[in-house]
Design a protein around this motif. Structure first.
Motif, PDB file in Angstrom:
ATOM      1  N   ALA A   1       0.786  -1.222   0.000  1.00 28.30           N
ATOM      2  CA  ALA A   1       0.000   0.000   0.000  1.00 28.30           C
ATOM      3  C   ALA A   1       0.820   1.275   0.000  1.00 28.30           C
ATOM      4  CB  ALA A   1      -0.952   0.021   1.201  1.00 28.30           C
ATOM      5  N   ASN A   2       2.011   1.279   0.602  1.00 33.95           N
ATOM      6  CA  ASN A   2       2.792   2.515   0.571  1.00 33.95           C
ATOM      7  C   ASN A   2       3.805   2.447  -0.563  1.00 33.95           C
ATOM      8  OD1 ASN A   2       5.402   1.443   1.558  1.00 33.95           O
ATOM      9  ND2 ASN A   2       4.328   1.174   3.507  1.00 33.95           N
ATOM     10  N   PHE A   3       4.377   3.597  -0.897  1.00 35.68           N
ATOM     11  CA  PHE A   3       5.208   3.676  -2.096  1.00 35.68           C
ATOM     12  C   PHE A   3       6.465   2.815  -1.990  1.00 35.68           C
ATOM     13  CE2 PHE A   3       8.161   6.014  -5.004  1.00 35.68           C
ATOM     14  CZ  PHE A   3       7.476   5.714  -6.174  1.00 35.68           C
ATOM     15  N   ASP A   4       7.060   2.750  -0.829  1.00 33.10           N
ATOM     16  CA  ASP A   4       8.254   1.910  -0.663  1.00 33.10           C
ATOM     17  C   ASP A   4       7.927   0.442  -0.919  1.00 33.10           C
ATOM     18  OD1 ASP A   4       9.841   4.083  -0.073  1.00 33.10           O
ATOM     19  OD2 ASP A   4       9.644   3.872   2.097  1.00 33.10           O
ATOM     20  N   GLU A   5       6.805  -0.010  -0.401  1.00 33.44           N
ATOM     21  CA  GLU A   5       6.408  -1.400  -0.629  1.00 33.44           C
ATOM     22  C   GLU A   5       6.118  -1.645  -2.108  1.00 33.44           C
ATOM     23  OE1 GLU A   5       3.033  -1.858   1.876  1.00 33.44           O
ATOM     24  OE2 GLU A   5       4.196  -2.270   3.685  1.00 33.44           O
ATOM     25  N   MET A   6       5.515  -0.665  -2.769  1.00 35.71           N
ATOM     26  CA  MET A   6       5.228  -0.809  -4.192  1.00 35.71           C
ATOM     27  C   MET A   6       6.514  -0.882  -5.006  1.00 35.71           C
ATOM     28  SD  MET A   6       1.984   1.752  -4.763  1.00 35.71           S
ATOM     29  CE  MET A   6       0.300   1.170  -4.519  1.00 35.71           C
ATOM     30  N   CYS A   7       7.480  -0.030  -4.664  1.00 35.88           N
ATOM     31  CA  CYS A   7       8.770  -0.059  -5.368  1.00 35.88           C
ATOM     32  C   CYS A   7       9.458  -1.397  -5.189  1.00 35.88           C
ATOM     33  CB  CYS A   7       9.660   1.073  -4.866  1.00 35.88           C
ATOM     34  SG  CYS A   7       9.190   2.717  -5.450  1.00 35.88           S
ATOM     35  N   ALA A   8       9.407  -1.941  -3.977  1.00 34.09           N
ATOM     36  CA  ALA A   8      10.040  -3.235  -3.715  1.00 34.09           C
ATOM     37  C   ALA A   8       9.383  -4.331  -4.550  1.00 34.09           C
ATOM     38  CB  ALA A   8       9.955  -3.562  -2.227  1.00 34.09           C
ATOM     39  N   LEU A   9       8.053  -4.297  -4.669  1.00 32.56           N
ATOM     40  CA  LEU A   9       7.361  -5.281  -5.493  1.00 32.56           C
ATOM     41  C   LEU A   9       7.703  -5.084  -6.962  1.00 32.56           C
ATOM     42  CD1 LEU A   9       5.337  -7.586  -5.770  1.00 32.56           C
ATOM     43  CD2 LEU A   9       3.501  -5.871  -5.869  1.00 32.56           C
ATOM     44  N   ALA A  10       7.771  -3.827  -7.411  1.00 33.62           N
ATOM     45  CA  ALA A  10       8.142  -3.561  -8.801  1.00 33.62           C
ATOM     46  C   ALA A  10       9.520  -4.119  -9.109  1.00 33.62           C
ATOM     47  CB  ALA A  10       8.105  -2.056  -9.068  1.00 33.62           C
ATOM     48  N   ASP A  11      10.477  -3.959  -8.181  1.00 32.07           N
ATOM     49  CA  ASP A  11      11.820  -4.516  -8.379  1.00 32.07           C
ATOM     50  C   ASP A  11      11.771  -6.023  -8.577  1.00 32.07           C
ATOM     51  OD1 ASP A  11      13.016  -2.034  -8.128  1.00 32.07           O
ATOM     52  OD2 ASP A  11      13.448  -2.283  -5.989  1.00 32.07           O
ATOM     53  N   GLU A  12      10.804  -6.645  -7.937  1.00 29.46           N
ATOM     54  CA  GLU A  12      10.731  -8.109  -7.942  1.00 29.46           C
ATOM     55  C   GLU A  12      10.039  -8.663  -9.173  1.00 29.46           C
ATOM     56  OE1 GLU A  12       8.996 -11.698  -5.050  1.00 29.46           O
ATOM     57  OE2 GLU A  12       9.010  -9.604  -4.366  1.00 29.46           O
ATOM     58  N   ILE A  13       8.983  -7.997  -9.669  1.00 30.34           N
ATOM     59  CA  ILE A  13       8.151  -8.642 -10.693  1.00 30.34           C
ATOM     60  C   ILE A  13       8.037  -7.864 -11.999  1.00 30.34           C
ATOM     61  CG2 ILE A  13       6.796  -9.825  -8.929  1.00 30.34           C
ATOM     62  CD1 ILE A  13       4.521  -7.874  -9.442  1.00 30.34           C
ATOM     63  N   LEU A  14       8.528  -6.622 -12.046  1.00 31.38           N
ATOM     64  CA  LEU A  14       8.446  -5.857 -13.292  1.00 31.38           C
ATOM     65  C   LEU A  14       9.787  -5.867 -14.010  1.00 31.38           C
ATOM     66  CD1 LEU A  14       6.352  -2.676 -12.327  1.00 31.38           C
ATOM     67  CD2 LEU A  14       5.566  -4.842 -13.310  1.00 31.38           C
ATOM     68  N   PRO A  15       9.790  -5.590 -15.331  1.00 27.87           N
ATOM     69  CA  PRO A  15      11.063  -5.442 -16.036  1.00 27.87           C
ATOM     70  C   PRO A  15      11.929  -4.382 -15.351  1.00 27.87           C
ATOM     71  CG  PRO A  15       9.243  -5.524 -17.590  1.00 27.87           C
ATOM     72  CD  PRO A  15       8.625  -5.431 -16.236  1.00 27.87           C
ATOM     73  N   ALA A  16      13.234  -4.573 -15.412  1.00 25.72           N
ATOM     74  CA  ALA A  16      14.151  -3.720 -14.656  1.00 25.72           C
ATOM     75  C   ALA A  16      14.011  -2.246 -15.030  1.00 25.72           C
ATOM     76  CB  ALA A  16      15.592  -4.187 -14.874  1.00 25.72           C
ATOM     77  N   HIS A  17      13.814  -1.937 -16.333  1.00 22.69           N
ATOM     78  CA  HIS A  17      13.733  -0.533 -16.730  1.00 22.69           C
ATOM     79  C   HIS A  17      12.459   0.120 -16.210  1.00 22.69           C
ATOM     80  CE1 HIS A  17      11.163  -2.254 -19.882  1.00 22.69           C
ATOM     81  NE2 HIS A  17      10.759  -1.032 -20.168  1.00 22.69           N
ATOM     82  N   VAL A  18      11.378  -0.675 -16.076  1.00 22.69           N
ATOM     83  CA  VAL A  18      10.130  -0.130 -15.532  1.00 22.69           C
ATOM     84  C   VAL A  18      10.270   0.105 -14.034  1.00 22.69           C
ATOM     85  CG1 VAL A  18       7.671  -0.536 -15.172  1.00 22.69           C
ATOM     86  CG2 VAL A  18       8.760  -1.250 -17.321  1.00 22.69           C
ATOM     87  N   ALA A  19      10.836  -0.848 -13.328  1.00 24.08           N
ATOM     88  CA  ALA A  19      11.027  -0.689 -11.891  1.00 24.08           C
ATOM     89  C   ALA A  19      11.921   0.506 -11.590  1.00 24.08           C
ATOM     90  CB  ALA A  19      11.618  -1.967 -11.304  1.00 24.08           C
ATOM     91  N   ALA A  20      12.963   0.700 -12.399  1.00 24.11           N
ATOM     92  CA  ALA A  20      13.857   1.840 -12.189  1.00 24.11           C
ATOM     93  C   ALA A  20      13.124   3.150 -12.444  1.00 24.11           C
ATOM     94  CB  ALA A  20      15.072   1.718 -13.111  1.00 24.11           C
ATOM     95  N   ALA A  21      12.238   3.186 -13.452  1.00 24.53           N
ATOM     96  CA  ALA A  21      11.477   4.395 -13.743  1.00 24.53           C
ATOM     97  C   ALA A  21      10.514   4.710 -12.614  1.00 24.53           C
ATOM     98  CB  ALA A  21      10.723   4.226 -15.053  1.00 24.53           C
TER      99      ALA A  21
END
Length: 276
Positions: free
Chosen positions: A252-272
């Motif tokens: 629910a918070n942005f830090d948790e969302m970023c951590a999930l993005a690092d795990e399951i999204l393409p690297a360039h999307v997570a970095a963006a």
């Protein structure tokens, strides 16, 4: 078309589209909406899920175009992204598998990505331009029932307005079960299925040039009960919705969302996302 009168309670998307169809068959159509309606695209309290990600699917787009010719082009002119037959506009993962969008697409497709607030505003603008449709800001206390049929509505100021047809388009806030009980009918039975899905959404601005995709989805799977959906909208913002299935809470918070993005999204999307 005769001079019969139809009333629609609720200027939701369903109510607006009902009024549009009824305008072909009734001499007068009146829409009653309880809440103030914005004059520009804006979220409304009565549509709490409008802040989550929305995508206009192909069949929905075709139907809206049939009801309101030219509306798709008008949305694109207003900045709504259009997805065409290009492999770099979508990243879509389902159940742990990424669909083959980086290869040749087998079938042509076109999709539109308006935010919910923009789509609703476009539809409302079109409906209010119909000559025999009137949109009124006011609440309906109840339909008028004469023991055999509904003959109109009673408004909050005590007035009675006659109608040949009344449609309740108030959605989950409907008072129809209460009205039915007042008229001597049994309340409709209710069955509830708890799907155990939770959502959380942030709105982001991502610097231009970091992501070519306009739709990014990484769905949940058996081993990964949380996922992310990201859509690029007409106002230059991204909607990022995380979700959990099986009663697993969504990050629910942005830090948790970023951590999930690092795990399951393409690297360039997570970095963006981290630069948003």
């Amino acid at each position: 078309m005769g001079q019969k009168h139809a009333i629609v309670i609720g200027a939701s998307l369903g109510g607006l589209c009902a009024a549009r169809v009824l305008s072909n068959f009734y001499g007068q159509v009146t829409l009653y909406e309880r809440d103030p309606l914005p004059t520009e695209p804006a979220h409304r309290a009565a549509t709490p899920q409008s802040r989550h990600v929305h995508l206009l699917m192909a069949r929905g787009a075709m139907t809206f175009e049939e009801l309101f010719p030219g509306i798709l082009d008008e949305m694109v002119a207003a900045g709504v992204p259009i997805l065409e037959n290009r492999p770099d506009c979508i990243h879509f993962g389902a159940a742990g598998h990424v669909l083959g969008t980086q290869h040749r697409l087998q079938d042509e497709f076109t999709a539109y990505v308006p935010s919910r607030k923009h789509l609703e505003w476009q539809i409302r603008r079109r409906v209010t331009e119909i000559d025999n449709v009137t949109l009124l800001h006011g609440d309906v206390d109840e339909p008028v029932f004469d023991g055999r049929r509904v003959t109109g509505v009673r408004t909050s100021d005590g007035s009675t307005v006659d109608a040949d047809l009344v449609i309740d388009a108030t959605g989950r806030g409907t008072r129809l079960p209460t009205w039915l009980a007042q008229w001597g009918f049994e309340k409709p039975g209710e069955d509830t299925v708890d799907v155990g899905i939770s959502y959380a959404t942030h709105q982001l601005r991502i610097p231009e040039g970091l992501i070519a995709e306009k739709v990014v989805v990484a769905g949940a799977s058996h081993d990964q009960p949380v996922g992310i959906g990201m859509l690029y909208y007409e106002d230059g913002t991204w909607g990022m919705t995380t979700f959990g299935v099986g009663k697993v809470p969504a990050p629910a918070n942005f830090d948790e969302m970023c951590a999930l993005a690092d795990e399951i999204l393409p690297a360039h999307v997570a970095a963006a996302v981290r630069q948003a």
